[in-house]
Design an enzyme around this catalytic site. Structure first.
Site, PDB file in Angstrom:
ATOM      1  N   LYS A  55       0.852  -1.194   0.000  1.00  0.00           N
ATOM      2  CA  LYS A  55       0.000   0.000   0.000  1.00  0.00           C
ATOM      3  C   LYS A  55       0.885   1.240   0.000  1.00  0.00           C
ATOM      4  O   LYS A  55       1.702   1.425   0.904  1.00  0.00           O
ATOM      5  CB  LYS A  55      -0.872   0.024   1.264  1.00  0.00           C
ATOM      6  CG  LYS A  55      -1.995  -0.978   1.242  1.00  0.00           C
ATOM      7  CD  LYS A  55      -3.233  -0.406   0.587  1.00  0.00           C
ATOM      8  CE  LYS A  55      -4.345  -1.440   0.568  1.00  0.00           C
ATOM      9  NZ  LYS A  55      -5.416  -1.103  -0.368  1.00  0.00           N
TER      10      LYS A  55
ATOM     11  N   ASP B 173      -0.321  -0.379  -4.663  1.00  0.00           N
ATOM     12  CA  ASP B 173      -1.714   0.091  -4.668  1.00  0.00           C
ATOM     13  C   ASP B 173      -1.767   1.461  -4.011  1.00  0.00           C
ATOM     14  O   ASP B 173      -1.553   1.587  -2.804  1.00  0.00           O
ATOM     15  CB  ASP B 173      -2.611  -0.894  -3.917  1.00  0.00           C
ATOM     16  CG  ASP B 173      -4.093  -0.553  -4.080  1.00  0.00           C
ATOM     17  OD1 ASP B 173      -4.409   0.503  -4.685  1.00  0.00           O
ATOM     18  OD2 ASP B 173      -4.928  -1.342  -3.609  1.00  0.00           O
TER      19      ASP B 173
ATOM     20  N   LYS C  35     -13.453  -7.442  -7.746  1.00  0.00           N
ATOM     21  CA  LYS C  35     -13.954  -7.871  -6.438  1.00  0.00           C
ATOM     22  C   LYS C  35     -15.313  -8.495  -6.703  1.00  0.00           C
ATOM     23  O   LYS C  35     -16.325  -7.799  -6.793  1.00  0.00           O
ATOM     24  CB  LYS C  35     -14.096  -6.669  -5.498  1.00  0.00           C
ATOM     25  CG  LYS C  35     -12.785  -6.029  -5.056  1.00  0.00           C
ATOM     26  CD  LYS C  35     -13.070  -4.805  -4.195  1.00  0.00           C
ATOM     27  CE  LYS C  35     -11.885  -4.380  -3.339  1.00  0.00           C
ATOM     28  NZ  LYS C  35     -10.651  -4.111  -4.057  1.00  0.00           N
TER      29      LYS C  35
HETATM   30 MG    MG Z   1      -6.976  -1.705  -4.554  1.00  0.00          MG
END
Ligand code: MG
Length: 363
Positions: free
Chosen positions: A166, A195, A273
């Site tokens: 991240k 990300d 997702k």
């Molecule tokens: Mg993501």
């Protein structure tokens, strides 16, 4: 926690069955619908662009056929991704009532994509055949900031070969200063996903992309926020200007945005997702037709939604990339977790999930 469809008295049951039979004549198969709303604390609150996220709310559904076969599904919306809210899911379940004919399930509107997803899973309790039953790799999650290189080394020793870091949490200069330490901590041949969760503007994204070239970066996910001015053109421009692939996550809300990105010829990765898609099979069919690069990712759902999402990953016929499901253990109540994240998930681990156990844990 709420539930409808709790055992009714005998008189109620008889009149309910009579009503169900009448509906059955008019509208085909009748299902008994029950639902349970849940609120589950994360073991560690997540840092998001919308502040800390401490607990997961969602709704489990159970559909029981006239033959007594029960199927389970999960609506796990993320409203700031553009899905419906949990309150809307609950209200729609109440509106559907206890005895629901097929055509009413079919008529749940597209705006309730997470509920449609849950109902579809509950209606089809049997797994689709896998395109390939072999294990799928899992991406190891690295914490933001200075802890990342140490965790990368540990996870590398545990056998992970794909890592996700991240970024966009500290300044560009601070994080770029860590990039080489993170890369150096990776095992030979490993790949790193970055990300940014939409944290950057164009200039910041360009600074990163200049640095990513010639490093083992699999892709850079969502450098620009989906609601930034001109975001789509900016993402397409960056994807064209740099060799590191870009991935869409927040810009791909269910299938709402899918046709737009396919139409624009998005050259990068689609992060799917499945929990946020109303009709997963149809969306994946479109992506397969377009020979799109797809990464399956968790929406931080319970094991019920994760089982359905991962079944979709095994049914995917395109090139297989490591799963974005390195999330468990995730809940304080571990009975709701999926299999703990190792470097690979086996299909047997997914089929071993018993949705009824999670359902009972939430009673
Ligand atoms: Mg993501």
């Amino acid at each position: 926690m709420n539930e409808v469809g709790a055992p009714a008295g005998s008189a109620n049951r008889k009149s309910g069955l009579r009503a169900a039979r009448r509906l059955c004549d008019a509208a085909g198969v009748i299902h008994r619908l029950e639902f349970r709303r849940y609120r589950l604390a994360f073991r560690l609150p997540l840092r998001t662009a919308h502040g800390p996220w401490g607990e997961r709310e969602g709704v489990l559904v159970r559909l029981t056929s006239a033959a007594g076969v029960a199927g389970y599904g999960e609506a796990a919306p993320i409203p700031w991704f553009g899905t419906e809210t949990v309150d809307e899911v609950e209200a729609a379940c109440r509106d559907l009532g206890e005895h629901v004919p097929d055509d009413r399930l079919d008529a749940v509107p597209a705006e309730l994509g997470c509920l449609r997803n849950a109902l579809a899973a509950a209606r089809a309790p049997v797994a689709p055949p896998p395109a390939d039953p072999s294990p799928l790799g899992v991406a190891a999650l690295l914490p933001a900031g200075r802890a990342a290189p140490g965790v990368a080394a540990t996870k590398g020793e545990a056998g992970f070969r794909v890592f996700k870091w991240k970024v966009g949490v500290a300044t560009v200069a601070d994080e770029l200063g860590l990039l080489d330490d993170v890369c150096a901590a990776l095992p030979p041949g490993a790949k790193l996903r970055l990300d940014a969760n939409g944290a950057w503007d164009r200039r910041q994204a360009e600074r990163w992309l200049e640095r990513c070239a010639e490093r083992p970066i699999e892709f850079l996910e969502q450098p620009i926020a989906p609601d930034a001015p001109g975001a789509s053109d900016l993402l397409l421009g960056l994807a064209a200007d740099y060799p590191t692939p870009l991935a869409l996550d927040e810009s791909l809300v269910g299938e709402k945005d899918l046709e737009r990105w396919l139409g624009a010829g998005w050259p990068g990765v689609y992060v799917v997702k499945p929990a946020l898609w109303g009709d997963v099979a149809a969306g994946l069919q479109r992506l397969a037709q377009a020979r799109a690069a797809v990464v399956f990712s968790s929406a931080l759902e319970t094991a019920v939604g994760a089982q359905a999402a991962l079944r979709a990953a095994w049914a995917w016929t395109g090139p297989r990339r490591a799963l974005g499901f390195g999330v468990w253990p995730m809940f304080v109540d571990s009975r709701c977790d999926g299999p703990h994240a190792g470097p690979f998930l086996r299909r047997e681990d997914i089929e071993r999930i018993n949705p009824e156990d999670v359902w009972n844990a939430l009673s």
